[in-house]
Scaffold this motif. Structure first.
Motif, PDB file in Angstrom:
ATOM      1  N   THR A   1      57.955  15.481  43.541  1.00 29.85           N
ATOM      2  CA  THR A   1      59.028  15.705  44.134  1.00 29.85           C
ATOM      3  C   THR A   1      58.378  16.567  45.663  1.00 29.85           C
ATOM      4  O   THR A   1      57.433  16.901  45.760  1.00 29.85           O
ATOM      5  CB  THR A   1      59.726  16.914  43.494  1.00 29.85           C
ATOM      6  OG1 THR A   1      59.216  18.229  43.392  1.00 29.85           O
ATOM      7  CG2 THR A   1      60.355  16.400  42.195  1.00 29.85           C
TER       8      THR A   1
ATOM      9  N   SER B   1      64.421  19.725  43.816  1.00 33.23           N
ATOM     10  CA  SER B   1      65.655  18.608  43.502  1.00 33.23           C
ATOM     11  C   SER B   1      66.450  18.556  44.846  1.00 33.23           C
ATOM     12  O   SER B   1      67.297  17.855  44.703  1.00 33.23           O
ATOM     13  CB  SER B   1      66.714  19.491  42.606  1.00 33.23           C
ATOM     14  OG  SER B   1      66.869  20.804  43.152  1.00 33.23           O
TER      15      SER B   1
ATOM     16  N   CYS C   1      69.714  21.322  43.800  1.00 33.59           N
ATOM     17  CA  CYS C   1      70.343  21.767  42.419  1.00 33.59           C
ATOM     18  C   CYS C   1      69.991  23.225  42.124  1.00 33.59           C
ATOM     19  O   CYS C   1      68.768  23.200  41.612  1.00 33.59           O
ATOM     20  CB  CYS C   1      70.191  20.671  41.474  1.00 33.59           C
ATOM     21  SG  CYS C   1      70.629  19.069  42.002  1.00 33.59           S
TER      22      CYS C   1
END
Ligand SMILES: Cc1cc2nc3c(=O)[nH]c(=O)nc-3n(C[C@H](O)[C@H](O)[C@H](O)COP(=O)(O)O)c2cc1C
Length: 168
Positions: free
Chosen positions: A18, A39, A53
């Motif tokens: 990520t 996220s 998020c």
């Protein structure tokens, strides 16, 4: 349907790289809030929307879901300490953080790989997280190598490792 073990889910998702971002906002009293988030992703081109998020249990959650804007700082390879700082609760995250007022008057890192400034477009339910949908109002890019989170560690893309073939 097989029962999914939580540990299997968590260890599998740890294999998904990520980006590492720090998302900031300022509440109606002028207090600054921020948290480290992996996220973050783009959502729509027309209109330009992104999402990130925050956990419903995060102390910053209320400030983000009731705010009117937020700033996504895409961390650069040298920002692992910033990521750790903003992932730790219960202290003044902004002290000595290198944050300065940036787009929309929100705290940002001058040397972030990119900054994406948003007005809050929608808040959706995402289980134990909320999904903040932001409408992109301003962007800034330095183009430095980004920080990446993979297998529970901070890493960076290896220099010169771009593949010969890229999606067109
Ligand atoms: C690499 C990394 C990615 C993270 N991504 C998220 C995320 O997307 N959403 C989230 O709620 N917390 C995420 N966290 C954890 C939060 O940064 C951490 O719980 C933070 O302290 C929550 O904010 P609070 O201090 O206001 O409670 C991440 C932590 C790390 C180290």
């Amino acid at each position: 349907m097989p029962t999914l073990e939580t540990t299997d889910y968590v260890s599998t998702m740890a294999q998904v790289p990520t980006p590492v971002t720090v998302v900031t906002t300022v509440d109606a009293t002028g207090r600054r809030w921020g948290f480290t988030a992996g996220s973050f992703t783009s959502l729509s081109l027309d209109p330009p929307l992104v999402l990130v998020c925050p956990a419903k249990t995060a102390s910053c959650h209320q400030a983000f879901v009731s705010g009117d804007r937020f700033l996504v700082n895409v961390l650069a390879a040298q920002h692992a300490d910033v990521a750790s700082n903003f992932a730790r609760s219960g202290h003044d995250k902004f002290a000595d953080s290198g944050m300065e007022p940036c787009e929309l008057g929100l705290p940002g890192l001058p040397d972030a790989t990119a900054r994406i400034a948003c007005t809050l477009h929608d808040v959706l339910d995402g289980g134990d997280h909320s999904i903040l949908v932001g409408r992109v109002e301003a962007v800034s890019v330095t183009g430095g190598a980004p920080l990446v989170y993979h297998n529970r560690s901070f890493t960076r893309p290896a220099a010169g490792m771009a593949m010969a073939s890229s999606p067109s």
